[in-house]
Design a protein around this motif. Structure first.
Motif, mmCIF file in Angstrom:
data_model
loop_
_atom_site.group_PDB
_atom_site.id
_atom_site.type_symbol
_atom_site.label_atom_id
_atom_site.label_comp_id
_atom_site.label_asym_id
_atom_site.label_seq_id
_atom_site.Cartn_x
_atom_site.Cartn_y
_atom_site.Cartn_z
ATOM 1 N N ILE A 180 7.746 3.668 -8.147
ATOM 2 C CA ILE A 180 8.657 4.916 -7.971
ATOM 3 C C ILE A 180 9.676 4.776 -6.745
ATOM 4 C CG2 ILE A 180 10.160 6.275 -8.637
ATOM 5 C CD1 ILE A 180 9.198 5.208 -10.934
ATOM 6 N N CYS A 181 10.564 3.892 -6.191
ATOM 7 C CA CYS A 181 10.933 3.258 -4.822
ATOM 8 C C CYS A 181 11.727 4.055 -4.346
ATOM 9 C CB CYS A 181 10.600 2.241 -4.408
ATOM 10 S SG CYS A 181 9.425 1.513 -4.766
ATOM 11 N N ASP A 182 12.417 4.660 -3.027
ATOM 12 C CA ASP A 182 13.466 5.271 -2.346
ATOM 13 C C ASP A 182 14.627 3.874 -2.077
ATOM 14 O OD1 ASP A 182 12.524 4.774 -0.500
ATOM 15 O OD2 ASP A 182 12.545 6.416 0.118
ATOM 16 N N GLY A 183 15.103 3.716 -1.595
ATOM 17 C CA GLY A 183 15.953 3.013 -0.902
ATOM 18 C C GLY A 183 15.264 1.784 0.201
ATOM 19 N N ASP A 184 14.257 2.873 0.548
ATOM 20 C CA ASP A 184 13.198 1.242 1.976
ATOM 21 C C ASP A 184 12.220 2.016 1.023
ATOM 22 O OD1 ASP A 184 12.931 0.553 4.764
ATOM 23 O OD2 ASP A 184 11.720 2.275 4.600
ATOM 24 N N LYS A 185 10.883 2.213 0.645
ATOM 25 C CA LYS A 185 9.071 2.584 0.698
ATOM 26 C C LYS A 185 8.841 3.071 -1.316
ATOM 27 C CE LYS A 185 9.690 7.235 2.295
ATOM 28 N NZ LYS A 185 11.374 7.365 2.695
ATOM 29 N N PRO A 186 7.766 2.993 -0.945
ATOM 30 C CA PRO A 186 7.541 3.636 -2.630
ATOM 31 C C PRO A 186 7.021 5.108 -2.338
ATOM 32 C CG PRO A 186 5.776 1.650 -2.101
ATOM 33 C CD PRO A 186 6.793 1.960 -0.956
ATOM 34 N N VAL A 187 7.518 6.081 -3.584
ATOM 35 C CA VAL A 187 7.586 7.160 -2.961
ATOM 36 C C VAL A 187 6.246 8.010 -4.723
ATOM 37 C CG1 VAL A 187 9.300 7.881 -1.838
ATOM 38 C CG2 VAL A 187 9.449 7.564 -4.372
ATOM 39 N N ALA A 188 6.394 6.522 -5.054
ATOM 40 C CA ALA A 188 5.207 6.921 -6.638
ATOM 41 C C ALA A 188 5.360 5.901 -6.835
ATOM 42 C CB ALA A 188 6.059 8.051 -7.240
ATOM 43 N N ILE A 189 3.740 6.206 -7.820
ATOM 44 C CA ILE A 189 3.200 5.307 -8.678
ATOM 45 C C ILE A 189 3.657 5.463 -9.794
ATOM 46 C CG2 ILE A 189 1.311 4.277 -9.619
ATOM 47 C CD1 ILE A 189 -0.383 4.800 -6.929
ATOM 48 N N SER A 222 6.802 12.601 -0.627
ATOM 49 C CA SER A 222 8.355 13.189 -1.150
ATOM 50 C C SER A 222 7.101 14.209 -1.839
ATOM 51 C CB SER A 222 8.867 12.096 -2.574
ATOM 52 O OG SER A 222 7.961 11.328 -3.293
ATOM 53 N N GLU A 223 6.468 14.690 -1.803
ATOM 54 C CA GLU A 223 5.952 15.818 -2.375
ATOM 55 C C GLU A 223 6.537 17.193 -1.657
ATOM 56 O OE1 GLU A 223 2.192 17.975 -1.537
ATOM 57 O OE2 GLU A 223 2.208 16.656 0.080
ATOM 58 N N LYS A 244 1.149 -1.332 -0.368
ATOM 59 C CA LYS A 244 -0.558 0.448 -0.111
ATOM 60 C C LYS A 244 0.947 0.834 -0.226
ATOM 61 C CE LYS A 244 -3.068 -2.404 2.903
ATOM 62 N NZ LYS A 244 -4.355 -2.551 4.644
ATOM 63 N N MET A 245 0.092 2.145 -0.627
ATOM 64 C CA MET A 245 0.940 3.345 -0.064
ATOM 65 C C MET A 245 0.024 4.387 -0.059
ATOM 66 S SD MET A 245 2.750 4.628 -3.902
ATOM 67 C CE MET A 245 3.095 6.004 -3.426
ATOM 68 N N ILE A 246 0.110 5.732 0.002
ATOM 69 C CA ILE A 246 -0.290 6.909 0.573
ATOM 70 C C ILE A 246 -0.286 7.931 -1.162
ATOM 71 C CG2 ILE A 246 -1.735 9.177 1.280
ATOM 72 C CD1 ILE A 246 -1.190 7.582 3.814
ATOM 73 N N THR A 247 -0.826 8.623 -1.721
ATOM 74 C CA THR A 247 -0.870 8.840 -2.772
ATOM 75 C C THR A 247 -0.928 10.755 -2.679
ATOM 76 O OG1 THR A 247 -2.585 8.449 -4.160
ATOM 77 C CG2 THR A 247 -1.019 7.284 -4.768
ATOM 78 N N LEU A 248 -1.049 11.729 -4.290
ATOM 79 C CA LEU A 248 -0.897 13.156 -3.368
ATOM 80 C C LEU A 248 -2.247 13.965 -2.947
ATOM 81 C CD1 LEU A 248 1.892 14.246 -5.890
ATOM 82 C CD2 LEU A 248 1.661 14.616 -3.733
ATOM 83 N N ASP A 249 -2.902 12.526 -3.094
ATOM 84 C CA ASP A 249 -4.420 13.393 -2.926
ATOM 85 C C ASP A 249 -4.624 12.595 -1.855
ATOM 86 O OD1 ASP A 249 -4.652 10.573 -3.564
ATOM 87 O OD2 ASP A 249 -6.019 10.487 -5.150
ATOM 88 N N SER A 250 -4.150 11.775 -0.758
ATOM 89 C CA SER A 250 -3.890 11.725 0.382
ATOM 90 C C SER A 250 -4.373 10.558 0.404
ATOM 91 C CB SER A 250 -4.323 13.351 1.486
ATOM 92 O OG SER A 250 -3.634 14.193 1.240
ATOM 93 N N LYS A 251 -4.961 10.195 -0.452
ATOM 94 C CA LYS A 251 -5.642 8.461 -0.525
ATOM 95 C C LYS A 251 -5.090 7.189 -0.712
ATOM 96 C CE LYS A 251 -9.182 10.370 -2.908
ATOM 97 N NZ LYS A 251 -10.800 9.503 -4.014
#
Length: 796
Positions: A306-315, A324-325, A288-295
């Motif tokens: 798209i992930c960093d070294g630990d977690k997803p930062v973008a679909i 990461s915004e 799961k992840m929370i997108t820019l629309d806070s959902k």
């Protein structure tokens, strides 16, 4: 898509009016019209200045405002917004203005003070859901000016209805390229300009492509020391002109380059990226992840992240992550410029129910070789509006370059197909004007290199279409004389299917047409070889595969009718089904099937007749009637144990099973909340159609001589089928036997267990004379002896 008329002129010189430009674009296949992206009521909103503001004497939250809307007029307006203050320039609705919801602004008194208008919030203007306070405009907003002109910067909006195969036209430069080619002008493409620091990009970020198929290319730069703040007025106006709201200077710059080049980009807060690393991979199960629309988004394993070294930062290609915004606290940013596989992005966006400006472009096909230009263009723009130090060089993960296509082009063939003689040199000129590179050329043919921003150009015919677009369809002469010849259909499948429809309608069935797309689970193995044909771009989760049987659609239609209290139902469909087939050129095997079902009463109650419930034998009788009408023969039915149908019989033709007739089992009816028995038949039409065209339609005259009827009652083993007995009767009855049919079945106390009593009526007749008793007796006795010999039957 919305473009700005004034913005477009930055890339190509022309003197066309907006209306003339729309006409030219439409002739190029880009249907365009002058439009406004704002509601008509906004034309009535004007800009005013608060020259005075004081608290209302009888209220602790209202303010009495003096609003100047021109040099002569000052209106007193009561306002309850907490952020209202003297000196602000604001949108004003004067008396007579009609706002959404039927709210008409009228002069009123509030707590004893007159109010002649309303100072508007963003929500009241339909611009957003924000209603915490009034909308405060910039200092340069002209007093008394039209609010719409302020929103658009005075620019004219042009809306273009694009076809899915033109992703290159989803930008100002893409549209300008077509206009430049049409007007034989040069395309003015901005050159990125910025100053690099001594710090190399590869020392600041690492890129890992775990899925090079989903992401064939990923490039990035880092800009350190940016100052996040409002965008300059020109940038805000440009975005407002195409319907985008200003957010901050960095995000606005990315949106500007998107609308300019058509290539989506994304900016990350560099300091929020764990390990300063970018990893492109597929989502994990239940991730799961929370997108820019806070959902919060539930992901599946087909979604690219798209992930960093630990977690997803973008679909990837769809929407960034909230973690990461770029915010007001951001100091260092990382710019993403990538190319993603269109199918991957399309599936991910559909699964999530997300559609963004980025996904619309990636799923149609962005330019893999335009990645660096878009990155450099955004880099220069961010440095211009937000400052910062640009890292040196680009980290570009591009393991396998995507080369431009090459297409051979025959000049004479082009003129012949278009119906107009266009000189070869003119054809080359038109195509090179669109950015196609001429590799080889002769009087007869040329070879062009197709840039990767045109993924729709793959063959010679596509180039013919490009020539026609620029040459102009109106320049192609139209024949003044034409001839239409009629052609008989002959043995067409269309004629056969219509004959089937007429017969079934005559038996009281109603034709239906179901959607041919179903879920992956809706593939009953009626014939045993059904394999789903999956769609590359399903429209929804309920429409992911092509149906392999007509049964799911008929069940759905039956359930719908029953919910609407239609109890006595007879439905049929003649439709296409598909089954996956690896040996086929298309990967699928398509066929036509006929299906029909019964539910409820076979006969309703009248003053003369009693009601009769539908049974398997009613449907079986309809099947036999259809088969006899189409082929002149009776169908061969054999009892079988079936995976889907209960009490099932296989329908055979030429020793092959071509269909099944039976009853829907209880568990299927429970799933659809259907009560009562449902009887169903489905037939492959190929064998039936073949027999339909091979039958001989021979007229047989009616006999004027009397018939002789004899009843034949036999006792026989209950395992012997009616078809076997009927076959013996027809073969041994001789030329005098015109008809035979079963009219009584009895099993009871007087009949031994395991046996049954059948009574047939045999009808004898001849065309040229009256039959004698002796002739009928001989034929009847021959039938009796044969039944005893071949079927072990005894006279009762």
């Amino acid at each position: 898509m919305i473009i700005s008329y004034q913005w477009l002129r930055d890339y190509v010189e022309f003197t066309l009016s907006p209306e003339e430009l729309c006409e030219k674009l439409t002739s190029l296949g880009l249907e365009a019209y002058v439009s406004s992206q704002y509601e008509p009521f906004l034309n009535e909103i004007i800009i005013g200045e608060l020259v005075a503001c004081q608290p209302h004497p009888d209220s602790d939250h209202l303010s009495i405002c003096q609003v100047q809307v021109n040099q002569a007029d000052i209106h007193q307006i009561i306002c309850g917004a907490p952020n209202v203050a003297q000196g602000q320039r604001v949108p004003v609705a004067l008396p007579g203005t009609m706002l959404p919801g039927g709210l008409e602004i009228k002069p009123v008194k509030l707590r004893g003070e007159k109010s002649n208008g309303m100072i508007c919030s963003e929500k009241e203007l339909g611009l957003s859901e924000s209603h915490e306070g009034i909308l405060v405009l910039g200092e340069k907003a002209p007093i008394g000016g039209a609010f719409v002109d302020y929103l658009t910067g005075g620019e004219t909006a042009i809306e273009i209805d694009l076809t899915p195969n033109r992703p290159d036209a989803m930008s100002h430069i893409g549209v300008a390229r077509d206009v430049a080619a049409l007007l034989q002008q040069s395309l003015i493409k901005p050159r990125p300009e910025f100053q690099e620091s001594a710090v190399s990009t590869d020392s600041l970020v690492k890129i890992t492509l775990d899925d090079p198929h989903g992401c064939p290319r990923y490039a990035t730069r880092v800009i350190q020391g940016v100052i996040i703040g409002p965008s300059p007025q020109w940038l805000q106006e440009r975005l407002q002109a195409v319907g985008l709201r200003s957010i901050n200077n960095v995000v606005d710059a990315a949106n500007y380059v998107l609308m300019e080049t058509g290539h989506p980009l994304h900016t990350f807060d560099y300091d929020q990226l764990t390990g300063h690393e970018i990893v492109v991979r597929r989502a994990r199960k239940n991730e799961k992840m929370i997108t820019l629309d806070s959902k919060e988004r539930q992901l599946n394993e087909e979604i690219l992240l798209i992930c960093d070294g630990d977690k997803p930062v973008a679909i990837a290609g769809v929407m960034g992550g909230e973690n990461s915004e770029v915010t007001a606290q951001t100091v260092n940013i990382l710019i993403e410029s990538a190319y993603f596989d269109p199918v991957t992005i399309r599936r991910g966006a559909k699964f999530l129910g997300l559609s963004s400006e980025a996904s619309k472009r990636f799923e149609r096909g962005a330019d893999p070789n335009g990645v660096i230009y878009a990155l450099e263009r955004l880099t220069g723009l961010i440095q211009e509006v937000a400052g910062g130090e640009v890292s040196k060089g680009v980290v570009d993960a591009y393991p396998k370059a995507i080369p431009p296509a090459e297409v051979r082009f025959r000049h004479e063939r082009c003129s012949a197909l278009l119906g107009v003689d266009i000189p070869a040199e003119r054809q080359r000129q038109l195509l090179t004007g669109l950015g196609f590179t001429l590799l080889e050329s002769s009087d007869r043919e040329s070879t062009f290199q197709i840039p990767t921003f045109r993924p729709d150009i793959t063959r010679e015919a596509d180039l013919f279409e490009e020539v026609l677009r620029l040459y102009g369809q109106h320049n192609v002469p139209v024949n003044t004389h034409f001839r239409v010849t009629s052609q008989a259909l002959g043995k067409s499948s269309h004629k056969f299917r219509n004959a089937v429809r007429e017969i079934l309608v005559g038996m009281g069935y109603h034709e239906m047409m179901a959607v041919s797309l179903v879920t992956e689970k809706q593939h009953p193995r009626l014939f045993g070889d059904e394999m789903p044909v999956e769609l590359l771009n399903p429209g929804s989760r309920e429409m992911t595969t092509v149906r392999s049987s007509l049964l799911p659609g008929m069940e759905t239609a039956l359930a719908y009718n029953l919910r609407h209290r239609q109890e006595n139902i007879r439905l049929f469909e003649v439709g296409q089904v598909s089954t996956a087939d690896g040996e086929s050129d298309t990967g699928a095997r398509e066929a036509t099937h006929i299906a029909f079902l019964q539910h409820g009463l076979a006969q309703e109650k009248t003053w003369l007749t009693s009601e009769t419930e539908s049974t398997f034998y009613h449907l079986k009788g309809n099947l036999q009637q259809l088969w006899r009408s189409m082929t002149g023969t009776n169908p061969v039915l054999t009892a079988v144990k079936h995976e889907v149908l209960a009490h099932c019989f296989a329908i055979q033709s030429e020793q092959k099973i071509v269909g099944y007739v039976g009853e829907l089992p209880g568990h299927r009816l429970e799933e659809l909340d259907i009560s009562g028995p449902v009887f169903y038949a489905e037939i492959k039409t190929l064998a039936l159609e073949k027999a339909y065209w091979n039958r001989e339609n021979i007229f047989t005259p009616y006999s004027q001589y009397p018939v002789v009827a004899r009843d034949l009652s036999i006792i026989i083993n209950e395992q012997v089928s009616h078809a076997e007995i009927q076959k013996v009767i027809e073969e041994k009855g001789g030329n005098f036997l015109q008809e035979s049919y079963l009219y009584d079945l009895y099993q009871g106390n007087t009949i031994a267990p395991g046996e049954k009593s059948l009574t047939f009526r045999l009808v004898f007749q001849t065309l040229d004379r009256t039959l004698t008793e002796q002739e009928v007796d001989q034929a009847f006795d021959r039938v009796v002896r044969s039944l005893k010999t071949e079927c072990n039957a005894n006279l009762r």
